[in-house]
Design a protein around this motif. Structure first.
Motif, PDB file in Angstrom:
ATOM      1  N   ASN A  30     -11.665   6.336  40.870  1.00 13.61           N
ATOM      2  CA  ASN A  30     -12.601   5.875  41.887  1.00 13.61           C
ATOM      3  C   ASN A  30     -12.400   6.655  43.191  1.00 13.61           C
ATOM      4  OD1 ASN A  30     -14.140   4.473  43.741  1.00 13.61           O
ATOM      5  ND2 ASN A  30     -13.495   2.454  43.052  1.00 13.61           N
ATOM      6  N   PRO A  31     -13.337   7.536  43.545  1.00  5.85           N
ATOM      7  CA  PRO A  31     -13.165   8.344  44.760  1.00  5.85           C
ATOM      8  C   PRO A  31     -13.442   7.581  46.056  1.00  5.85           C
ATOM      9  CG  PRO A  31     -15.229   8.902  43.723  1.00  5.85           C
ATOM     10  CD  PRO A  31     -14.548   7.902  42.820  1.00  5.85           C
ATOM     11  N   TYR A  32     -13.928   6.343  45.959  1.00  3.14           N
ATOM     12  CA  TYR A  32     -14.277   5.576  47.154  1.00  3.14           C
ATOM     13  C   TYR A  32     -13.236   4.521  47.540  1.00  3.14           C
ATOM     14  CZ  TYR A  32     -18.643   7.824  46.047  1.00  3.14           C
ATOM     15  OH  TYR A  32     -19.580   8.767  45.760  1.00  3.14           O
ATOM     16  N   ALA A  33     -12.346   4.196  46.619  1.00  2.00           N
ATOM     17  CA  ALA A  33     -11.294   3.222  46.923  1.00  2.00           C
ATOM     18  C   ALA A  33     -10.273   3.876  47.854  1.00  2.00           C
ATOM     19  CB  ALA A  33     -10.629   2.740  45.646  1.00  2.00           C
ATOM     20  N   PRO A  34      -9.912   3.213  48.949  1.00  2.00           N
ATOM     21  CA  PRO A  34      -8.990   3.844  49.917  1.00  2.00           C
ATOM     22  C   PRO A  34      -7.607   4.135  49.355  1.00  2.00           C
ATOM     23  CG  PRO A  34      -9.437   1.556  50.508  1.00  2.00           C
ATOM     24  CD  PRO A  34     -10.337   1.888  49.366  1.00  2.00           C
ATOM     25  N   ASN A  35      -7.147   3.356  48.373  1.00  2.00           N
ATOM     26  CA  ASN A  35      -5.821   3.570  47.800  1.00  2.00           C
ATOM     27  C   ASN A  35      -5.833   4.441  46.550  1.00  2.00           C
ATOM     28  OD1 ASN A  35      -4.605   1.997  49.779  1.00  2.00           O
ATOM     29  ND2 ASN A  35      -4.898   0.129  48.608  1.00  2.00           N
ATOM     30  N   SER A  36      -6.978   5.009  46.227  1.00  2.00           N
ATOM     31  CA  SER A  36      -7.120   5.818  45.019  1.00  2.00           C
ATOM     32  C   SER A  36      -6.601   7.239  45.247  1.00  2.00           C
ATOM     33  CB  SER A  36      -8.587   5.878  44.601  1.00  2.00           C
ATOM     34  OG  SER A  36      -8.767   6.806  43.556  1.00  2.00           O
ATOM     35  N   SER A 124      -8.774   2.314  28.695  1.00  2.00           N
ATOM     36  CA  SER A 124     -10.185   2.015  28.493  1.00  2.00           C
ATOM     37  C   SER A 124     -10.974   2.148  29.797  1.00  2.00           C
ATOM     38  CB  SER A 124     -10.356   0.594  27.952  1.00  2.00           C
ATOM     39  OG  SER A 124     -11.717   0.218  27.974  1.00  2.00           O
ATOM     40  N   PRO A 125     -12.084   2.860  29.779  1.00  2.17           N
ATOM     41  CA  PRO A 125     -12.880   3.009  31.004  1.00  2.17           C
ATOM     42  C   PRO A 125     -13.582   1.726  31.439  1.00  2.17           C
ATOM     43  CG  PRO A 125     -13.956   4.112  29.165  1.00  2.17           C
ATOM     44  CD  PRO A 125     -12.630   3.636  28.668  1.00  2.17           C
ATOM     45  N   TYR A 126     -13.443   0.659  30.655  1.00  2.23           N
ATOM     46  CA  TYR A 126     -14.077  -0.615  30.986  1.00  2.23           C
ATOM     47  C   TYR A 126     -13.108  -1.631  31.596  1.00  2.23           C
ATOM     48  CZ  TYR A 126     -17.524   1.559  28.047  1.00  2.23           C
ATOM     49  OH  TYR A 126     -18.410   2.461  27.518  1.00  2.23           O
ATOM     50  N   LYS A 127     -11.814  -1.334  31.546  1.00  6.04           N
ATOM     51  CA  LYS A 127     -10.828  -2.233  32.149  1.00  6.04           C
ATOM     52  C   LYS A 127     -10.791  -1.991  33.654  1.00  6.04           C
ATOM     53  CE  LYS A 127      -7.008  -3.139  30.271  1.00  6.04           C
ATOM     54  NZ  LYS A 127      -5.659  -3.162  29.724  1.00  6.04           N
ATOM     55  N   PRO A 128     -10.757  -3.051  34.459  1.00 12.54           N
ATOM     56  CA  PRO A 128     -10.769  -2.873  35.918  1.00 12.54           C
ATOM     57  C   PRO A 128      -9.536  -2.160  36.470  1.00 12.54           C
ATOM     58  CG  PRO A 128     -10.687  -5.208  35.340  1.00 12.54           C
ATOM     59  CD  PRO A 128     -10.804  -4.435  34.068  1.00 12.54           C
ATOM     60  N   ASP A 129      -8.396  -2.247  35.774  1.00 17.37           N
ATOM     61  CA  ASP A 129      -7.202  -1.576  36.279  1.00 17.37           C
ATOM     62  C   ASP A 129      -6.888  -0.279  35.529  1.00 17.37           C
ATOM     63  OD1 ASP A 129      -6.372  -2.735  33.913  1.00 17.37           O
ATOM     64  OD2 ASP A 129      -4.568  -3.634  34.747  1.00 17.37           O
ATOM     65  N   SER A 130      -7.842   0.217  34.760  1.00 17.94           N
ATOM     66  CA  SER A 130      -7.646   1.481  34.052  1.00 17.94           C
ATOM     67  C   SER A 130      -7.836   2.651  35.014  1.00 17.94           C
ATOM     68  CB  SER A 130      -8.650   1.607  32.907  1.00 17.94           C
ATOM     69  OG  SER A 130      -8.609   2.918  32.364  1.00 17.94           O
ATOM     70  N   ASN A 132      -9.022   5.348  34.245  1.00 20.56           N
ATOM     71  CA  ASN A 132     -10.210   6.064  33.783  1.00 20.56           C
ATOM     72  C   ASN A 132     -11.511   5.368  34.146  1.00 20.56           C
ATOM     73  OD1 ASN A 132      -8.480   7.957  32.557  1.00 20.56           O
ATOM     74  ND2 ASN A 132      -8.236   6.597  30.806  1.00 20.56           N
ATOM     75  N   ASN A 133     -11.446   4.224  34.809  1.00 26.25           N
ATOM     76  CA  ASN A 133     -12.639   3.495  35.229  1.00 26.25           C
ATOM     77  C   ASN A 133     -13.071   4.024  36.601  1.00 26.25           C
ATOM     78  OD1 ASN A 133     -14.543   1.682  36.165  1.00 26.25           O
ATOM     79  ND2 ASN A 133     -13.471  -0.117  35.424  1.00 26.25           N
ATOM     80  N   PRO A 134     -14.240   4.661  36.697  1.00 25.10           N
ATOM     81  CA  PRO A 134     -14.656   5.245  37.982  1.00 25.10           C
ATOM     82  C   PRO A 134     -14.993   4.215  39.057  1.00 25.10           C
ATOM     83  CG  PRO A 134     -16.381   5.509  36.341  1.00 25.10           C
ATOM     84  CD  PRO A 134     -15.196   4.929  35.638  1.00 25.10           C
ATOM     85  N   PHE A 135     -15.052   2.940  38.683  1.00 22.51           N
ATOM     86  CA  PHE A 135     -15.347   1.889  39.656  1.00 22.51           C
ATOM     87  C   PHE A 135     -14.197   0.899  39.789  1.00 22.51           C
ATOM     88  CE2 PHE A 135     -19.320   3.187  37.609  1.00 22.51           C
ATOM     89  CZ  PHE A 135     -19.933   3.768  38.696  1.00 22.51           C
ATOM     90  N   GLY A 136     -13.096   1.150  39.089  1.00 22.10           N
ATOM     91  CA  GLY A 136     -11.967   0.218  39.054  1.00 22.10           C
ATOM     92  C   GLY A 136     -10.924   0.478  40.121  1.00 22.10           C
ATOM     93  N   ASN A 137      -9.869  -0.313  40.039  1.00 22.53           N
ATOM     94  CA  ASN A 137      -8.769  -0.214  40.995  1.00 22.53           C
ATOM     95  C   ASN A 137      -7.686   0.743  40.542  1.00 22.53           C
ATOM     96  OD1 ASN A 137      -9.975  -2.190  42.587  1.00 22.53           O
ATOM     97  ND2 ASN A 137      -9.013  -3.812  41.401  1.00 22.53           N
ATOM     98  N   GLY A 138      -7.514   0.924  39.257  1.00 28.58           N
ATOM     99  CA  GLY A 138      -6.486   1.808  38.723  1.00 28.58           C
ATOM    100  C   GLY A 138      -5.127   1.146  38.650  1.00 28.58           C
TER     101      GLY A 138
END
Length: 145
Positions: A30-36, A124-130, A132-138
């Protein structure tokens, strides 16, 4: 009274061995999350002293033993998911058994459910903490201090 005095004495006499850990951000797409680490203006900044993207920093240098980018590092940062489960070391070392780059290890194999390289498991790109999820937290990246 005697028991509490012994406990107090034992706590004073024992050396402090607990170490504080460095929070380095989140391994995330996620390029928009400040902690990413994918955010070049946040935790992914190459000018941030503790960034894994800083080639001169402790955690990003190709020569530091604590770096994610050193293929021989043995003390690379650790990864944790949102539930606090350990997900291996963020390391480019393919021989470290805990490295996410070890294709035969628990945390690097594309077939292991604990691996971030498994698109049906922890990666999995569908898990919120993955990562690989472009909208997740990682995954949280923790460096040993």
């Amino acid at each position: 009274m005697l028991r509490s005095a012994l406990i107090l004495l034992a706590t004073i006499a024992l050396p402090v061995t607990a170490q504080a850990d460095d929070y380095l951000g989140n391994l995330s797409a996620n390029p928009y999350a400040p902690n990413s680490t994918a955010n070049p203006y946040g935790a992914g900044s190459r000018y941030n002293a503790n960034s894994i993207n800083n080639p001169y920093g402790r955690y990003g240098s190709p020569y530091s033993n604590e770096s994610a980018n050193n293929p021989y590092a043995t003390e690379a940062p650790k990864l944790y998911d949102s539930q606090g489960n350990y997900r291996g070391r963020l390391s480019s070392n393919p021989y470290d058994p805990e490295s996410v780059s070890n294709p035969y290890g628990r945390y690097g194999s594309p077939y292991s459910p604990d691996s971030i390289n498994n698109p049906y498991g922890a990666g999995s790109p569908y898990k919120p903490d993955s990562p690989n999820n472009p909208f997740g937290n990682g995954l949280r990246i923790i460096g040993d201090d």
